[in-house]
Design a protein around this motif. Sequence first.
Motif, PDB file in Angstrom:
ATOM      1  N   ASN A 137       0.810  -1.217   0.000  1.00 40.50           N
ATOM      2  CA  ASN A 137       0.000   0.000   0.000  1.00 40.50           C
ATOM      3  C   ASN A 137       0.842   1.265   0.000  1.00 40.50           C
ATOM      4  N   CYS A 138       0.224   2.322  -0.512  1.00 40.89           N
ATOM      5  CA  CYS A 138       0.910   3.613  -0.639  1.00 40.89           C
ATOM      6  C   CYS A 138      -0.127   4.719  -0.559  1.00 40.89           C
ATOM      7  N   ASP A 139       0.173   5.759   0.195  1.00 41.82           N
ATOM      8  CA  ASP A 139      -0.705   6.916   0.289  1.00 41.82           C
ATOM      9  C   ASP A 139       0.052   8.163  -0.138  1.00 41.82           C
ATOM     10  N   TYR A 140      -0.662   9.114  -0.712  1.00 42.17           N
ATOM     11  CA  TYR A 140      -0.004  10.355  -1.112  1.00 42.17           C
ATOM     12  C   TYR A 140      -0.844  11.545  -0.681  1.00 42.17           C
ATOM     13  N   THR A 141      -0.211  12.699  -0.603  1.00 34.28           N
ATOM     14  CA  THR A 141      -0.908  13.893  -0.107  1.00 34.28           C
ATOM     15  C   THR A 141      -1.104  14.955  -1.190  1.00 34.28           C
ATOM     16  N   ASN A 142      -0.293  14.918  -2.233  1.00 30.20           N
ATOM     17  CA  ASN A 142      -0.338  15.961  -3.256  1.00 30.20           C
ATOM     18  C   ASN A 142      -1.373  15.610  -4.325  1.00 30.20           C
ATOM     19  N   SER A 143      -2.445  16.371  -4.375  1.00 28.93           N
ATOM     20  CA  SER A 143      -3.512  16.083  -5.333  1.00 28.93           C
ATOM     21  C   SER A 143      -3.106  16.388  -6.778  1.00 28.93           C
ATOM     22  N   MET A 144      -1.951  17.015  -6.953  1.00 31.35           N
ATOM     23  CA  MET A 144      -1.477  17.330  -8.306  1.00 31.35           C
ATOM     24  C   MET A 144      -0.747  16.147  -8.957  1.00 31.35           C
ATOM     25  N   PHE A 145      -0.434  15.122  -8.163  1.00 33.28           N
ATOM     26  CA  PHE A 145       0.223  13.949  -8.744  1.00 33.28           C
ATOM     27  C   PHE A 145      -0.681  13.321  -9.808  1.00 33.28           C
ATOM     28  N   ASP A 146      -0.096  13.012 -10.967  1.00 31.88           N
ATOM     29  CA  ASP A 146      -0.903  12.429 -12.031  1.00 31.88           C
ATOM     30  C   ASP A 146      -0.290  11.171 -12.625  1.00 31.88           C
ATOM     31  N   TYR A 147       0.804  10.736 -12.072  1.00 32.73           N
ATOM     32  CA  TYR A 147       1.480   9.556 -12.611  1.00 32.73           C
ATOM     33  C   TYR A 147       2.114   8.829 -11.434  1.00 32.73           C
ATOM     34  N   PHE A 148       1.816   7.538 -11.352  1.00 34.52           N
ATOM     35  CA  PHE A 148       2.229   6.766 -10.189  1.00 34.52           C
ATOM     36  C   PHE A 148       2.943   5.502 -10.646  1.00 34.52           C
ATOM     37  N   LEU A 149       3.968   5.131  -9.905  1.00 37.33           N
ATOM     38  CA  LEU A 149       4.785   3.992 -10.316  1.00 37.33           C
ATOM     39  C   LEU A 149       5.141   3.141  -9.105  1.00 37.33           C
ATOM     40  N   TRP A 150       5.464   1.909  -9.395  1.00 36.34           N
ATOM     41  CA  TRP A 150       6.068   1.007  -8.415  1.00 36.34           C
ATOM     42  C   TRP A 150       7.415   0.551  -8.958  1.00 36.34           C
ATOM     43  N   TYR A 151       8.405   0.574  -8.060  1.00 33.98           N
ATOM     44  CA  TYR A 151       9.739   0.102  -8.367  1.00 33.98           C
ATOM     45  C   TYR A 151      10.089  -1.023  -7.405  1.00 33.98           C
ATOM     46  N   LYS A 152      10.957  -1.892  -7.877  1.00 30.30           N
ATOM     47  CA  LYS A 152      11.437  -3.012  -7.088  1.00 30.30           C
ATOM     48  C   LYS A 152      12.951  -2.863  -6.942  1.00 30.30           C
ATOM     49  N   LYS A 153      13.455  -3.109  -5.739  1.00 29.92           N
ATOM     50  CA  LYS A 153      14.881  -2.937  -5.533  1.00 29.92           C
ATOM     51  C   LYS A 153      15.478  -4.140  -4.805  1.00 29.92           C
ATOM     52  N   TYR A 154      16.517  -4.685  -5.428  1.00 29.26           N
ATOM     53  CA  TYR A 154      17.315  -5.721  -4.775  1.00 29.26           C
ATOM     54  C   TYR A 154      18.532  -5.067  -4.132  1.00 29.26           C
ATOM     55  N   PRO A 155      19.144  -5.712  -3.134  1.00 25.66           N
ATOM     56  CA  PRO A 155      20.340  -5.148  -2.492  1.00 25.66           C
ATOM     57  C   PRO A 155      21.448  -4.863  -3.499  1.00 25.66           C
ATOM     58  N   ALA A 156      22.130  -3.758  -3.297  1.00 28.54           N
ATOM     59  CA  ALA A 156      23.284  -3.358  -4.103  1.00 28.54           C
ATOM     60  C   ALA A 156      22.939  -3.076  -5.571  1.00 28.54           C
ATOM     61  N   GLU A 157      21.664  -2.928  -5.861  1.00 29.89           N
ATOM     62  CA  GLU A 157      21.256  -2.558  -7.213  1.00 29.89           C
ATOM     63  C   GLU A 157      20.359  -1.336  -7.156  1.00 29.89           C
ATOM     64  N   GLY A 158      20.252  -0.622  -8.280  1.00 25.88           N
ATOM     65  CA  GLY A 158      19.309   0.465  -8.339  1.00 25.88           C
ATOM     66  C   GLY A 158      17.889  -0.053  -8.478  1.00 25.88           C
ATOM     67  N   PRO A 159      16.896   0.771  -8.141  1.00 28.24           N
ATOM     68  CA  PRO A 159      15.504   0.357  -8.325  1.00 28.24           C
ATOM     69  C   PRO A 159      15.208   0.096  -9.804  1.00 28.24           C
ATOM     70  N   THR A 160      14.366  -0.882 -10.059  1.00 24.00           N
ATOM     71  CA  THR A 160      13.937  -1.156 -11.431  1.00 24.00           C
ATOM     72  C   THR A 160      12.428  -0.950 -11.523  1.00 24.00           C
ATOM     73  N   PHE A 161      12.021  -0.365 -12.613  1.00 13.90           N
ATOM     74  CA  PHE A 161      10.617  -0.066 -12.844  1.00 13.90           C
ATOM     75  C   PHE A 161       9.800  -1.346 -12.936  1.00 13.90           C
ATOM     76  N   LEU A 162       8.641  -1.341 -12.290  1.00 18.57           N
ATOM     77  CA  LEU A 162       7.786  -2.523 -12.287  1.00 18.57           C
ATOM     78  C   LEU A 162       6.491  -2.280 -13.056  1.00 18.57           C
ATOM     79  N   ILE A 163       5.729  -1.287 -12.628  1.00 16.89           N
ATOM     80  CA  ILE A 163       4.442  -1.014 -13.245  1.00 16.89           C
ATOM     81  C   ILE A 163       4.042   0.415 -12.917  1.00 16.89           C
ATOM     82  N   SER A 164       3.232   1.010 -13.770  1.00 14.11           N
ATOM     83  CA  SER A 164       2.798   2.383 -13.526  1.00 14.11           C
ATOM     84  C   SER A 164       1.313   2.522 -13.824  1.00 14.11           C
ATOM     85  N   ILE A 165       0.778   3.664 -13.405  1.00 16.18           N
ATOM     86  CA  ILE A 165      -0.612   3.972 -13.702  1.00 16.18           C
ATOM     87  C   ILE A 165      -0.770   5.478 -13.818  1.00 16.18           C
ATOM     88  N   SER A 166      -1.529   5.902 -14.798  1.00 16.89           N
ATOM     89  CA  SER A 166      -1.854   7.315 -14.970  1.00 16.89           C
ATOM     90  C   SER A 166      -3.101   7.634 -14.165  1.00 16.89           C
TER      91      SER A 166
END
Lengths: 114, 111
Positions: free
Chosen positions: B22-51
């Motif tokens: 789960n994720c909550d946000y406060t800024n009503s101006m946000f219009d694009y949302f994403l989930w990233y997955k991160k393994y140790p010692a690596e950068g986050p990788t894009f998983l899925i998004s929603i407009s």
Amino acid sequence: GAGVSQSPSNKVTEKGKDVELRCDPISGHTALYWYRQRLGQGLEFLIYFQGNSAPDKSGLPSDRFSAERTGESVSTLTIQRTQQEDSAVYLCASRPARDNQPQHFGDGTRLSIL
Amino acid sequence: DQQVKQNSPSLSVQEGRISILNCDYTNSMFDYFLWYKKYPAEGPTFLISISSIKDKNEDGRFTVFLNKSAKHLSLHIVPSQPGDSAVYFCAASAYHNDMRFGAGTRLTVKP
């Protein structure tokens, strides 16, 4: 390479020294971001570059932090007079200019201040 | 200011069951949302998004739901697999500008 490249991958330095971190974005990506991740914490936004526009520096924690980017190429993040609380992983990400595109991250630079 | 919040630092589920992050946000101006997955010692990788014009986006085992009135989004993984064990970050942006991240949720999928 095809992805975002960051160097060095690890950096250990003494308190008070200056450090420079480098990010090579994906070719053609106009937007570039720097984040900091402290141990056990989330990604803290530092600075954002978009093309030739003035960068959004609202996340830089102090005037010891600065970043530069020439055009749409390499960016460097500089930390002057490092403190122990600067120890973190510094992540760089780039994104195309097209709407609704995700960021692509490098693997980060792990900075340790002794 | 924490504009994007992930209130659960960790989640543990059994292999084959559903994982809900789960994720909550406060800024009503946000219009694009994403989930990233991160393994140790690596950068986050894009998983899925929603407009913000959608309320659901599905990609294989991953589905993201957006509830704009509640300023809430969630990521469903079903069935969960041990390889899904990672830290998951929720992110949001307004007008395709800077992107703000939550603190992350560490998912552990037990065999």
